[in-house]
Design a protein around this motif. Sequence first.
Motif, PDB file in Angstrom:
ATOM      1  N   SER A 106      -7.200  -6.006   2.133  1.00  0.00           N
ATOM      2  CA  SER A 106      -7.900  -4.770   2.326  1.00  0.00           C
ATOM      3  C   SER A 106      -7.973  -4.151   1.125  1.00  0.00           C
ATOM      4  N   GLN A 107      -6.862  -3.853   0.355  1.00  0.00           N
ATOM      5  CA  GLN A 107      -7.029  -3.109  -0.833  1.00  0.00           C
ATOM      6  C   GLN A 107      -7.575  -3.692  -2.057  1.00  0.00           C
ATOM      7  N   ARG A 148      -2.953  -4.386  -8.726  1.00  0.00           N
ATOM      8  CA  ARG A 148      -2.959  -2.827  -8.398  1.00  0.00           C
ATOM      9  C   ARG A 148      -2.504  -2.191  -9.687  1.00  0.00           C
ATOM     10  N   SER A 197      -3.320  -6.848   4.901  1.00  0.00           N
ATOM     11  CA  SER A 197      -3.155  -5.654   4.110  1.00  0.00           C
ATOM     12  C   SER A 197      -3.347  -5.576   2.640  1.00  0.00           C
ATOM     13  N   PHE A 198      -2.761  -6.588   1.972  1.00  0.00           N
ATOM     14  CA  PHE A 198      -3.171  -6.445   0.722  1.00  0.00           C
ATOM     15  C   PHE A 198      -4.473  -6.932   0.336  1.00  0.00           C
ATOM     16  N   THR A 228       0.087   3.594  -9.334  1.00  0.00           N
ATOM     17  CA  THR A 228       0.194   2.291 -10.200  1.00  0.00           C
ATOM     18  C   THR A 228       0.474   2.481 -11.770  1.00  0.00           C
ATOM     19  N   THR A 268       2.465   1.694  -3.790  1.00  0.00           N
ATOM     20  CA  THR A 268       1.411   2.020  -4.543  1.00  0.00           C
ATOM     21  C   THR A 268       1.164   3.422  -4.393  1.00  0.00           C
ATOM     22  N   GLY A 269       1.005   3.878  -3.118  1.00  0.00           N
ATOM     23  CA  GLY A 269       0.552   5.236  -2.780  1.00  0.00           C
ATOM     24  C   GLY A 269       1.828   6.169  -3.101  1.00  0.00           C
ATOM     25  N   PRO A 299       0.605  -1.228  -0.196  1.00  0.00           N
ATOM     26  CA  PRO A 299      -0.238  -0.034   0.016  1.00  0.00           C
ATOM     27  C   PRO A 299       0.780   0.934   0.132  1.00  0.00           C
ATOM     28  N   TYR A 326      -0.850  -9.381  -6.095  1.00  0.00           N
ATOM     29  CA  TYR A 326      -1.144  -8.020  -5.473  1.00  0.00           C
ATOM     30  C   TYR A 326      -0.810  -6.968  -6.559  1.00  0.00           C
ATOM     31  N   TYR A 327       0.349  -6.756  -6.951  1.00  0.00           N
ATOM     32  CA  TYR A 327       0.966  -5.778  -7.640  1.00  0.00           C
ATOM     33  C   TYR A 327       0.246  -5.777  -9.102  1.00  0.00           C
TER      34      TYR A 327
END
Length: 152
Positions: free
Chosen positions: A146-147, A77, A143-144, A29, A24-25, A21, A73-74
């Motif tokens: 949740s996004q 995203r 954590s992953f 992306t 990516t923030g 997170p 995940y990535y």
Amino acid sequence: MKRLNYIYRAVPLFVLLSCGPMLTGLLGTSGLMLAVVFLLILIAWGVVWVRLYTGGRLRPEFAILSVLPHSVYYLCRFFESSVLTDKIWQNIYGFTWLAFIFVMLISLRPGKADEKRERVSRDRVFILMAILTVVYAWSTMASFASQLFYLQ
């Protein structure tokens, strides 16, 4: 590769990969984020592959399972995919984390390159790293997820 060298190389790489997170923030992306992350993923895969190859407990091809959940995940995203909102894909994503835990625990056991091999129940380094690996996988997956699961 000796276990201590493996731990010294793998832990920082996987900690950086778990900062999804934040990365990516910070990088957005964009293609830059994808390039940076996949360089880290490639290096982490290589470290696990070498450990499995020299350890002799598991075939080195299973090293891909150690970076598969991070890659998913990535990529999700980057493409802003909402495929993981379906329950079947959530279950498959959960199983990739279980595979990650399995491969990492096998790679943390003493192998041929280590000078002292004792039973796993008496190996303090393995017990500590096993606990940290399970906590790492659980917290990173949460954590992953949740996004990823709530991108809409």
